[in-house]
Motif scaffolding. Sequence first.
Motif, PDB file in Angstrom:
ATOM      1  N   TYR A 192       0.861  -1.179   0.000  1.00  0.00           N
ATOM      2  CA  TYR A 192       0.000   0.000   0.000  1.00  0.00           C
ATOM      3  C   TYR A 192       0.894   1.225   0.000  1.00  0.00           C
ATOM      4  O   TYR A 192       1.798   1.337   0.835  1.00  0.00           O
ATOM      5  CB  TYR A 192      -0.885   0.007   1.246  1.00  0.00           C
ATOM      6  CG  TYR A 192      -1.839  -1.145   1.291  1.00  0.00           C
ATOM      7  CD1 TYR A 192      -3.122  -1.019   0.773  1.00  0.00           C
ATOM      8  CD2 TYR A 192      -1.452  -2.356   1.841  1.00  0.00           C
ATOM      9  CE1 TYR A 192      -4.009  -2.092   0.818  1.00  0.00           C
ATOM     10  CE2 TYR A 192      -2.326  -3.428   1.870  1.00  0.00           C
ATOM     11  CZ  TYR A 192      -3.603  -3.291   1.364  1.00  0.00           C
ATOM     12  OH  TYR A 192      -4.464  -4.351   1.398  1.00  0.00           O
ATOM     13  N   THR A 193       0.652   2.147  -0.954  1.00  0.00           N
ATOM     14  CA  THR A 193       1.537   3.311  -1.070  1.00  0.00           C
ATOM     15  C   THR A 193       1.314   4.264   0.098  1.00  0.00           C
ATOM     16  O   THR A 193       0.336   4.141   0.839  1.00  0.00           O
ATOM     17  CB  THR A 193       1.277   4.066  -2.382  1.00  0.00           C
ATOM     18  OG1 THR A 193      -0.104   4.314  -2.475  1.00  0.00           O
ATOM     19  CG2 THR A 193       1.776   3.284  -3.555  1.00  0.00           C
ATOM     20  N   GLU A 194       2.204   5.239   0.199  1.00  0.00           N
ATOM     21  CA  GLU A 194       2.162   6.204   1.291  1.00  0.00           C
ATOM     22  C   GLU A 194       0.801   6.889   1.293  1.00  0.00           C
ATOM     23  O   GLU A 194       0.301   7.308   0.240  1.00  0.00           O
ATOM     24  CB  GLU A 194       3.256   7.248   1.053  1.00  0.00           C
ATOM     25  CG  GLU A 194       3.762   7.859   2.305  1.00  0.00           C
ATOM     26  CD  GLU A 194       4.911   8.807   1.963  1.00  0.00           C
ATOM     27  OE1 GLU A 194       5.559   9.229   2.897  1.00  0.00           O
ATOM     28  OE2 GLU A 194       5.114   9.102   0.785  1.00  0.00           O
ATOM     29  N   ASN A 195       0.189   7.055   2.442  1.00  0.00           N
ATOM     30  CA  ASN A 195      -1.121   7.698   2.623  1.00  0.00           C
ATOM     31  C   ASN A 195      -2.224   7.017   1.818  1.00  0.00           C
ATOM     32  O   ASN A 195      -3.283   7.584   1.606  1.00  0.00           O
ATOM     33  CB  ASN A 195      -1.073   9.179   2.236  1.00  0.00           C
ATOM     34  CG  ASN A 195      -0.003   9.900   3.011  1.00  0.00           C
ATOM     35  OD1 ASN A 195       0.214   9.609   4.181  1.00  0.00           O
ATOM     36  ND2 ASN A 195       0.697  10.802   2.354  1.00  0.00           N
ATOM     37  N   ARG A 196      -1.950   5.819   1.311  1.00  0.00           N
ATOM     38  CA  ARG A 196      -2.921   5.028   0.533  1.00  0.00           C
ATOM     39  C   ARG A 196      -3.526   5.853  -0.592  1.00  0.00           C
ATOM     40  O   ARG A 196      -4.733   5.859  -0.807  1.00  0.00           O
ATOM     41  CB  ARG A 196      -4.008   4.465   1.451  1.00  0.00           C
ATOM     42  CG  ARG A 196      -3.412   3.598   2.551  1.00  0.00           C
ATOM     43  CD  ARG A 196      -4.435   2.714   3.194  1.00  0.00           C
ATOM     44  NE  ARG A 196      -3.800   1.928   4.229  1.00  0.00           N
ATOM     45  CZ  ARG A 196      -4.002   0.631   4.409  1.00  0.00           C
ATOM     46  NH1 ARG A 196      -4.802  -0.022   3.627  1.00  0.00           N
ATOM     47  NH2 ARG A 196      -3.402  -0.013   5.366  1.00  0.00           N
ATOM     48  N   LEU A 197      -2.666   6.609  -1.297  1.00  0.00           N
ATOM     49  CA  LEU A 197      -3.152   7.473  -2.380  1.00  0.00           C
ATOM     50  C   LEU A 197      -3.644   6.662  -3.570  1.00  0.00           C
ATOM     51  O   LEU A 197      -4.500   7.095  -4.319  1.00  0.00           O
ATOM     52  CB  LEU A 197      -2.026   8.403  -2.846  1.00  0.00           C
ATOM     53  CG  LEU A 197      -1.745   9.608  -1.942  1.00  0.00           C
ATOM     54  CD1 LEU A 197      -0.543  10.377  -2.450  1.00  0.00           C
ATOM     55  CD2 LEU A 197      -2.957  10.520  -1.878  1.00  0.00           C
ATOM     56  N   SER A 198      -3.075   5.505  -3.777  1.00  0.00           N
ATOM     57  CA  SER A 198      -3.515   4.703  -4.922  1.00  0.00           C
ATOM     58  C   SER A 198      -3.766   3.265  -4.482  1.00  0.00           C
ATOM     59  O   SER A 198      -3.535   2.913  -3.326  1.00  0.00           O
ATOM     60  CB  SER A 198      -2.453   4.748  -6.018  1.00  0.00           C
ATOM     61  OG  SER A 198      -1.213   4.398  -5.478  1.00  0.00           O
ATOM     62  N   GLU A 199      -4.219   2.461  -5.446  1.00  0.00           N
ATOM     63  CA  GLU A 199      -4.541   1.057  -5.167  1.00  0.00           C
ATOM     64  C   GLU A 199      -3.282   0.305  -4.722  1.00  0.00           C
ATOM     65  O   GLU A 199      -2.181   0.639  -5.159  1.00  0.00           O
ATOM     66  CB  GLU A 199      -5.078   0.400  -6.440  1.00  0.00           C
ATOM     67  CG  GLU A 199      -6.470   0.861  -6.838  1.00  0.00           C
ATOM     68  CD  GLU A 199      -7.523   0.396  -5.859  1.00  0.00           C
ATOM     69  OE1 GLU A 199      -7.613  -0.817  -5.627  1.00  0.00           O
ATOM     70  OE2 GLU A 199      -8.230   1.255  -5.301  1.00  0.00           O
ATOM     71  N   PRO A 200      -3.415  -0.724  -3.866  1.00  0.00           N
ATOM     72  CA  PRO A 200      -2.218  -1.497  -3.495  1.00  0.00           C
ATOM     73  C   PRO A 200      -1.650  -2.225  -4.706  1.00  0.00           C
ATOM     74  O   PRO A 200      -2.385  -2.572  -5.637  1.00  0.00           O
ATOM     75  CB  PRO A 200      -2.742  -2.486  -2.454  1.00  0.00           C
ATOM     76  CG  PRO A 200      -4.192  -2.567  -2.697  1.00  0.00           C
ATOM     77  CD  PRO A 200      -4.612  -1.240  -3.211  1.00  0.00           C
ATOM     78  N   VAL A 201      -0.361  -2.421  -4.681  1.00  0.00           N
ATOM     79  CA  VAL A 201       0.307  -3.107  -5.790  1.00  0.00           C
ATOM     80  C   VAL A 201       0.690  -4.503  -5.318  1.00  0.00           C
ATOM     81  O   VAL A 201       1.241  -4.655  -4.234  1.00  0.00           O
ATOM     82  CB  VAL A 201       1.578  -2.333  -6.198  1.00  0.00           C
ATOM     83  CG1 VAL A 201       2.352  -3.093  -7.261  1.00  0.00           C
ATOM     84  CG2 VAL A 201       1.206  -0.953  -6.684  1.00  0.00           C
TER      85      VAL A 201
END
Lengths: 342, 185
Positions: B159-168
């Motif tokens: 999960y990217t920082e601050n959940r800005l985008s979908e998890p990879v």
Amino acid sequence: MRDNGSTTVLILGVLGFLSIITLSTYLFLEYSIKEIYRNEAIEQRKNALINEAEKVMDLFLNDVTPYADSRIDAVWEHAKNSEDRGIQIRLTDISSYYGVNWIRKEMLNHGNLLKFGKSSDELQQYRWDTGIHLNMEPDYLDFFPPVILNRYFTTYNFFNINICDEFALENLYFVRTGDRDKARLFRQKIQDFWKGSKPGKPRMIEPADLKSFLGLEYARLYPLMNAEPVFNVHFMPEEILSQLFTYEYHSVPHNVLEFLVGGRMNQEWSIGELEVIIGDNYKKTFLHHYIGVTTWFWQIEITSSNDEHGSLTLRWIVVRVPQDSEREDEIEYRLLEEEFLQ
Amino acid sequence: MSVRKRERCGSPPNNGGFAYIEMMVALTIVSLVGVIIWQGMANTNTLLHKIVFHSSATVRLIQMEKSMRRFIGKVRYPFWVNDLGIEARDGEMKIPFYEGRSDTFLIVRYDEEQLIIGIRQGDTDEMNQTEYFGPFSNVKIELAENEDGEVIGVDFLMYTENRLSEPVKITARFGSNPFWVEKTS
């Protein structure tokens, strides 16, 4: 007038600043997009290579003589024709060599394969202490010169119960079951079985006897431990064939060696034909446990060249699953290793 | 007939005053334009920041994926092995047979927003060749299985920082797998 001049300078400055930001962003985005496209292109090429490898596997599975592998099989013709499409396919039998993890002391001494000053007892002790190794180098470099190691040995073959060092079998038993005491007892059982042998007339465990000999641990040991011939006569090194034929109790005439080596590039023999060619000693001695007509471990290397991205190679190691008598008609391969080399 | 020019009432015309008004209008326009440009620059800057953030995140992900695949690909299980010997505890996964050696472990760990991968020799705590990836707000590390339920590698869900985008999700395969695993009792 001065006000108008300042405005122009201000606007020019802003435009210049914006241009620099836009240009640097553009360059960065261009790099990012190129990187993404490059990765997509590599993924596509990888998939294409995997498709080619699967075609090779289809040919192995649909071989008209599934129990004999030789250079006249359709897969070799396919490999040759693939060069016209800019694809190189290289097939290597990697199991028709002595198993560095299990070769018996008498064969080591007969072939004079060890480094000067090293004894087969020392190698046996080393294997007992350190277990079974996947890497020949550097693990066995203390015992063999690199040239000998790469010419005669492999770590990719099954453990035929009749021709493996008994301590190596104990190690394998321990690896598979996790029980050291049982493994020791198993080794003693094998040694007791061999005690009934006479010079030139060894006691051997044939495929039909294996299940009862292995007992309750059969499911954990078979097919890694089996009674199938390890080497394929069509691909094994001539030197190993010669060493086996000249071994004390095997004594196969030299003209048989010449016939096999001379004919194997364009001929395929079944196990029955091999028995006829080699003679009585094939079944009477360990020869039929060493030499057969099936390849168990294949290395498949597929290379495609591309002007823009250079060449990319897929390396697969696949293993053919030995069949016990209950599933004799099923030919099955499993993928052990996959690697892309650029 | 001569027409007399009519004299204008009030104070005489003031050319200097007109120049001031003109200047004020010009300054107002420049200010307005300036504000608009400033606003535009601010928006552009935000947009550029977003684009650069996502692009660099994508490139970093690609580079990280390569690195992780390289690491996991060097885990080479000998075909005779019957026990994968993978230990997972305290947010750390310890995988043996790095480069085919039973006493060399690949360590995968998530700690302080960083995904950490390194090599550990024998029983020591010291890690070599350590690489850090992140920051991530969370990373799930799980064993990857094929359709037959056999373990073939490691799954990373990031999960990217601050959940800005979908998890990879990245699935990295081991370089080689056991021939088959028969469970010991």
